[in-house]
Write a protein that holds these residues in place. Structure first.
Motif, mmCIF file in Angstrom:
data_model
loop_
_atom_site.group_PDB
_atom_site.id
_atom_site.type_symbol
_atom_site.label_atom_id
_atom_site.label_comp_id
_atom_site.label_asym_id
_atom_site.label_seq_id
_atom_site.Cartn_x
_atom_site.Cartn_y
_atom_site.Cartn_z
ATOM 1 N N LYS A 191 12.393 -41.000 -4.584
ATOM 2 C CA LYS A 191 13.292 -40.380 -3.617
ATOM 3 C C LYS A 191 12.540 -40.079 -2.331
ATOM 4 N N VAL A 192 13.260 -40.103 -1.225
ATOM 5 C CA VAL A 192 12.681 -39.758 0.070
ATOM 6 C C VAL A 192 12.563 -38.245 0.150
ATOM 7 N N GLU A 193 11.368 -37.787 0.463
ATOM 8 C CA GLU A 193 11.135 -36.359 0.669
ATOM 9 C C GLU A 193 11.351 -35.991 2.131
ATOM 10 N N GLN A 194 10.823 -36.829 3.028
ATOM 11 C CA GLN A 194 10.876 -36.513 4.450
ATOM 12 C C GLN A 194 10.801 -37.804 5.257
ATOM 13 N N VAL A 195 11.486 -37.815 6.401
ATOM 14 C CA VAL A 195 11.412 -38.927 7.341
ATOM 15 C C VAL A 195 10.792 -38.381 8.616
ATOM 16 N N TYR A 196 9.754 -39.069 9.099
ATOM 17 C CA TYR A 196 9.071 -38.669 10.332
ATOM 18 C C TYR A 196 9.267 -39.767 11.376
ATOM 19 N N ILE A 197 9.579 -39.381 12.593
ATOM 20 C CA ILE A 197 9.639 -40.324 13.714
ATOM 21 C C ILE A 197 8.226 -40.370 14.292
ATOM 22 N N THR A 198 7.617 -41.569 14.299
ATOM 23 C CA THR A 198 6.235 -41.674 14.766
ATOM 24 C C THR A 198 6.128 -42.236 16.180
ATOM 25 N N SER A 199 7.169 -42.916 16.656
ATOM 26 C CA SER A 199 7.232 -43.289 18.066
ATOM 27 C C SER A 199 8.697 -43.396 18.460
ATOM 28 N N GLY A 202 19.321 -33.621 17.536
ATOM 29 C CA GLY A 202 19.738 -35.018 17.478
ATOM 30 C C GLY A 202 18.818 -35.858 16.614
ATOM 31 N N LYS A 203 17.517 -35.677 16.783
ATOM 32 C CA LYS A 203 16.545 -36.427 15.982
ATOM 33 C C LYS A 203 16.576 -35.959 14.533
ATOM 34 N N THR A 204 16.748 -34.656 14.328
ATOM 35 C CA THR A 204 16.834 -34.128 12.966
ATOM 36 C C THR A 204 18.042 -34.708 12.234
ATOM 37 N N LEU A 235 19.146 -40.840 7.609
ATOM 38 C CA LEU A 235 18.302 -41.899 7.043
ATOM 39 C C LEU A 235 17.832 -41.518 5.639
ATOM 40 N N LYS A 236 17.421 -40.281 5.467
ATOM 41 C CA LYS A 236 16.976 -39.816 4.149
ATOM 42 C C LYS A 236 18.092 -39.988 3.122
ATOM 43 N N GLU A 237 19.296 -39.573 3.489
ATOM 44 C CA GLU A 237 20.442 -39.665 2.580
ATOM 45 C C GLU A 237 20.770 -41.123 2.238
ATOM 46 N N LYS A 238 20.825 -41.979 3.255
ATOM 47 C CA LYS A 238 21.185 -43.387 3.047
ATOM 48 C C LYS A 238 20.117 -44.124 2.237
ATOM 49 N N ILE A 239 18.842 -43.873 2.523
ATOM 50 C CA ILE A 239 17.776 -44.554 1.785
ATOM 51 C C ILE A 239 17.751 -44.079 0.334
ATOM 52 N N ASN A 240 17.974 -42.801 0.108
ATOM 53 C CA ASN A 240 18.009 -42.288 -1.265
ATOM 54 C C ASN A 240 19.119 -42.925 -2.088
ATOM 55 N N GLN A 241 20.187 -43.374 -1.433
ATOM 56 C CA GLN A 241 21.287 -44.023 -2.153
ATOM 57 C C GLN A 241 20.858 -45.351 -2.774
ATOM 58 N N SER A 283 9.797 -46.010 15.560
ATOM 59 C CA SER A 283 9.124 -46.285 14.294
ATOM 60 C C SER A 283 9.097 -45.009 13.461
ATOM 61 N N PHE A 284 8.930 -45.189 12.159
ATOM 62 C CA PHE A 284 9.024 -44.075 11.224
ATOM 63 C C PHE A 284 7.890 -44.107 10.210
#
Length: 140
Positions: free
Chosen positions: A128-136, A108-110, A116-122, A66-67
């Protein structure tokens, strides 16, 4: 000649003083404004939760992940909430190309978060996405 030198000196000093004052005013009011890091409340106000997704990886193993996606504004958050199905599609698409070894270590996670940030921003238009965090994260 002495009178001419005095006049030239006064003019040069005046021009220099005016230039220095103008430079100070310009720098004070337009430049050197540092961008402060957002507070925790600002991050929460502009973030979207992506609930746990369970999907297969490229080698047949599966992942539960999850993110929290931090947008650049509350308008961006609103748009991301409306595009949640597209965001989930992008996440599943990216995960399906990965193998468990791709998640090894911090890098790997980075890499996943950056992709994901790049693809979602497209797909985003208002924010715009500033940051993506993995929460679980569970990999089996």
């Amino acid at each position: 000649m002495s009178k001419l030198w005095k006049i030239m000196l006064v003019i040069l000093v005046s021009i220099t003083l005016i230039s220095v004052v103008a430079l100070v005013i310009v720098l004070k009011f337009t430049g050197n404004q540092e961008k402060k890091a957002p507070t925790a409340d600002e991050i929460v106000a502009s973030s979207v939760d992506v609930p746990e997704i369970t999907t297969n990886l490229a080698d047949g193993s599966f992942i539960k992940i999850s993110f929290k996606i931090q947008m650049n504004s509350e308008d961006g958050k609103t748009e991301a909430e409306k595009r949640d199905f597209q965001i989930k599609d992008i996440i599943i698409e990216q995960l399906s190309t990965m193998k468990p070894v791709d998640f090894n270590g911090e890098q790997g996670k980075t890499n996943l978060k950056n992709r994901l940030k790049e693809k979602i921003n497209q797909i985003m238009q208002d924010g715009k996405v500033e940051q993506v965090y993995i929460t679980s994260f569970i990999l089996q």
